[in-house]
Enzyme design. Structure first.
Site, mmCIF file in Angstrom:
data_model
loop_
_atom_site.group_PDB
_atom_site.id
_atom_site.type_symbol
_atom_site.label_atom_id
_atom_site.label_comp_id
_atom_site.label_asym_id
_atom_site.label_seq_id
_atom_site.Cartn_x
_atom_site.Cartn_y
_atom_site.Cartn_z
ATOM 1 N N HIS A 118 -10.708 80.266 -46.354
ATOM 2 C CA HIS A 118 -11.313 79.349 -47.326
ATOM 3 C C HIS A 118 -12.690 79.860 -47.693
ATOM 4 C CE1 HIS A 118 -8.852 77.092 -44.409
ATOM 5 N NE2 HIS A 118 -8.248 76.734 -45.509
ATOM 6 N N SER A 157 -14.405 65.665 -43.983
ATOM 7 C CA SER A 157 -15.144 64.530 -44.507
ATOM 8 C C SER A 157 -14.184 63.474 -45.060
ATOM 9 C CB SER A 157 -16.137 64.969 -45.576
ATOM 10 O OG SER A 157 -15.458 65.524 -46.665
HETATM 11 P P1 ADP Z 1 -14.296 70.640 -44.099
HETATM 12 O O1 ADP Z 1 -15.272 70.911 -42.991
HETATM 13 O O2 ADP Z 1 -12.938 70.296 -43.599
HETATM 14 O O3 ADP Z 1 -14.330 71.682 -45.164
HETATM 15 P P2 ADP Z 1 -16.020 68.984 -45.737
HETATM 16 O O4 ADP Z 1 -16.646 70.256 -46.204
HETATM 17 O O5 ADP Z 1 -15.610 68.025 -46.781
HETATM 18 O O6 ADP Z 1 -14.807 69.249 -44.778
HETATM 19 O O7 ADP Z 1 -17.041 68.208 -44.796
HETATM 20 C C1 ADP Z 1 -17.882 68.902 -43.932
HETATM 21 C C2 ADP Z 1 -18.754 67.878 -43.231
HETATM 22 O O8 ADP Z 1 -17.998 67.144 -42.294
HETATM 23 C C3 ADP Z 1 -19.849 68.509 -42.423
HETATM 24 O O9 ADP Z 1 -20.969 68.791 -43.220
HETATM 25 C C4 ADP Z 1 -20.165 67.439 -41.371
HETATM 26 O O10 ADP Z 1 -21.146 66.530 -41.813
HETATM 27 C C5 ADP Z 1 -18.865 66.683 -41.278
HETATM 28 N N1 ADP Z 1 -18.231 66.875 -39.979
HETATM 29 C C6 ADP Z 1 -17.598 67.969 -39.522
HETATM 30 N N2 ADP Z 1 -17.113 67.754 -38.290
HETATM 31 C C7 ADP Z 1 -17.481 66.482 -37.951
HETATM 32 C C8 ADP Z 1 -17.303 65.631 -36.800
HETATM 33 N N3 ADP Z 1 -16.622 66.069 -35.739
HETATM 34 N N4 ADP Z 1 -17.823 64.379 -36.824
HETATM 35 C C9 ADP Z 1 -18.515 63.934 -37.896
HETATM 36 N N5 ADP Z 1 -18.697 64.678 -39.008
HETATM 37 C C10 ADP Z 1 -18.197 65.926 -39.031
#
Ligand code: ADP
Ligand code: MG
Length: 573
Positions: free
Chosen positions: A217, A441
């Site tokens: 990705h 998210s």
């Molecule tokens: P992905 O990481 O699946 O690409 P997004 O980019 O939409 O999803 O979201 C990333 C955000 O998710 C990070 O910036 C962080 O704030 C949040 N995040 C990641 N892991 C966790 C977790 N275990 N608990 C809470 N928030 C998390």
């Protein structure tokens, strides 16, 4: 560049519809993805795979006898929701249990685990094997943290073959785990991919350079070098992979090499590389068995390749060579299949709108209004949030928040029109956010809205203390769901000061609007302060140090949402 699409927002739906139309011999559509269109003589364990779209033939192209029973299909590069996983697993289940298998990404883990819990509650025995083949994504002593790439093919094929041969769920799980333990991959990229409708690539690699270990990705690589010759590339991949030979595999063992094109590398180029791979492996003394060269796990039109080595033992040898028949991968011949008569896709998860008190319905209207405003704000902020996420993550945070909030706003206003109270409106909104937003998210925002709703109920007016209690409950639920604590550089860093400040200010006697404003300031300050932290969780973990100096995208977006909600509360007051 993706040139052919209708409405870019509908790209995945359109693509799935076309895939299903072309592949009825193997698959039929269900809510959340596809399942096999045929059955064998005896029921088997069901192997359900999945993840975001954009990786064809992973995942739907690998559904058919001898391989997967069903594939859950999320949005582009975004995990499917728990609801979608559950729906596909139920449709695929033949009465002997379900094995869920997918690449180890935070968002997928959250959604698939939530689905597994719910399937177990529904009495379906369900297990999970995540694929962790990418050696660039964590050191050997943290193998369980590695992400999955083309090793998906090996693990899914092994599990599917084991199921086909009648093994029970314990055994299918054991064999899938064995396959994962004996599979290693490493990828390189020369250029990024461009999602439908986007004008810029999701990420780039400088001209003439090659990123080593870049994720599918666009998660940053571990190294960047000048583009080598094909033979030099083969040498780099083979050397690093042989250095990670599984402990229990002999140096002269039988090895299946899988050379995978990530999207826009030509087959002829792959064969040039493969020639050198084959020679180097043989020179190193391993026995090369049944190689595969082609596209097995792509990343849209990304320019890049990965090499996977599967170290066979007798069991894996038998399963790797077993017959299978899927749209994208066939071996030997498969017969004795009976077409399944399609049953109506009874989606029992859709919640009906129950009765609600007048006060709660008024609160639900505010919820719908707030979600509308949040969706509009995120339309404006999507590019910036994507930019922040690209620095250490995968760049999809803006798109994910935008899609999720739009769907949530639409679901909430439909629910309000149908007479929903606060709990029901937030429940519908949360499910929609998780379905359409995808990613980590998406799972977390879905969970937050549902939990906030559960605290508010459908029967009571929502006053300041009810709201604060709901926000506190939402915070606790998300921390137990995502397992992050303050300082991990996630949105928790903004959620905790927000919830705590709101509670404390109200206790000090502040009016709701004042308390909320102070809490939103605290969230914003905390989100900005995450720039000083190194990520320990989520996608950005792999490249923690790279995120130093940049705030966490999820924390930033959370703070923005609290600010937007404040404006709505003011208007409403
Ligand atoms: P992905 O990481 O699946 O690409 P997004 O980019 O939409 O999803 O979201 C990333 C955000 O998710 C990070 O910036 C962080 O704030 C949040 N995040 C990641 N892991 C966790 C977790 N275990 N608990 C809470 N928030 C998390
Ligand atoms: Mg992301």
């Amino acid at each position: 560049m993706t040139r052919l699409f209708n409405d870019p927002d509908e790209f995945v739906e359109d693509s799935v519809a076309g895939f299903v139309a072309a592949s009825g011999r193997w698959v039929r559509p269900v809510t959340g993805g596809v399942v096999r269109s045929t059955r064998g003589a005896e029921p088997t364990v069901a192997v359900v795979v999945g993840g975001g779209s954009g990786h064809y033939p992973a995942f739907a192209g690998l559904v058919g006898p001898g391989f997967a029973h069903g594939a859950v299909m999320g949005n582009l590069f975004a995990s499917p929701s728990a609801h979608q996983v559950r729906s596909v697993a139920k449709a695929a289940h033949e009465g002997r249990g379900v094995l869920l298998s997918y690449g180890n990404y935070a968002g997928d883990v959250l959604h698939f685990t939530q689905a597994q819990d719910r399937l177990r509650e529904a009495g379906i025995d369900c297990r999970t094997v995540t694929v962790t083949d990418d050696i660039s994504s964590a050191p050997p002593h943290e193998r369980e943290k590695r992400r999955g790439i083309a090793g998906d093919l090996v693990v899914f094929k092994t599990a599917g073959a084991a199921a086909e041969q009648g093994h029970d769920l314990d055994d299918v799980e054991r064999l899938a785990r064995l396959a994962n333990d004996r599979t290693r991959s490493l990828g390189v990229a020369f250029g990024g991919c461009t999602l439908p409708g986007a004008t810029e690539p999701l990420f780039t690699v400088p001209q003439g350079r090659m990123a080593v270990g870049l994720g599918i990705h666009g998660e940053p690589g571990i190294d960047e070098v000048d583009i080598p010759t094909a033979a030099e590339l083969a040498q780099l991949l083979v050397e690093r992979l042989l250095a990670e030979r599984p402990d229990d595999a002999a140096p002269t063992g039988r090895v299946v090499p899988i050379l995978n094109g990530l999207g826009s590398v030509k087959y002829e180029e792959l064969y040039v590389v493969y020639g050198a791979v084959d020679r180097l492996l043989t020179e190193a003394g391993v026995e090369v068995v049944s190689p595969e060269v082609g596209e097995f796990c792509t990343s849209f039109d990304m320019a890049g390749v990965s090499l996977t080595l599967l170290w066979l033992d007798d069991e894996l040898d038998r399963l790797w060579h077993a017959s299978c028949d899927t749209p994208a991968f066939r071996r030997g011949s498969v017969d004795g299949r009976v077409v399944v008569t399609t049953v109506a896709d009874d989606d029992d998860e859709i919640e009906t709108i129950g009765p609600a008190a007048e006060e709660s319905r008024r609160a639900a209207a505010v919820v719908a209004h707030a979600l509308d405003a949040v969706a509009a704000m995120l339309d404006d902020q999507a590019d910036e949030l994507g930019r922040i996420d690209r620095i250490a993550g995968d760049g999809d945070h803006g798109i994910g928040m935008q899609r999720g909030s739009r769907a949530a706003a639409a679901a909430a206003s439909r629910a309000v029109t149908a007479g929903a109270g606060a709990r029901t409106a937030l429940q519908h909104a949360g499910d929609a956010w998780a379905d359409k937003g995808g990613g980590t998210s998406g799972a977390i925002w879905g969970e937050m809205l549902v939990d906030l709703g559960a605290a508010l109920g459908d029967d009571d007016a929502v006053d300041a203390s009810a709201l604060s209690a709901g926000v506190g409950r939402m915070k606790d639920a998300v921390m137990s769901f995502g397992k992050a604590t303050v300082g991990d550089k996630t949105m928790i860093d903004a959620i905790v000061p927000f919830a705590d400040t709101l509670r404390d200010r109200l206790a000090q006697g502040d009016a709701l609007l004042d308390a909320w404003a102070t809490a939103a300031d605290a969230a914003q300050a905390a989100a900005e302060a995450t720039a000083q932290l190194t990520a320990r969780l989520g996608r950005a973990r792999t490249h923690g140090d790279r995120s130093l100096g940049t705030p966490d995208p999820g924390a930033v977006s959370f703070a923005l949402v609290t600010r937007t909600v404040l404006d709505v509360l003011k208007e409403d007051a």
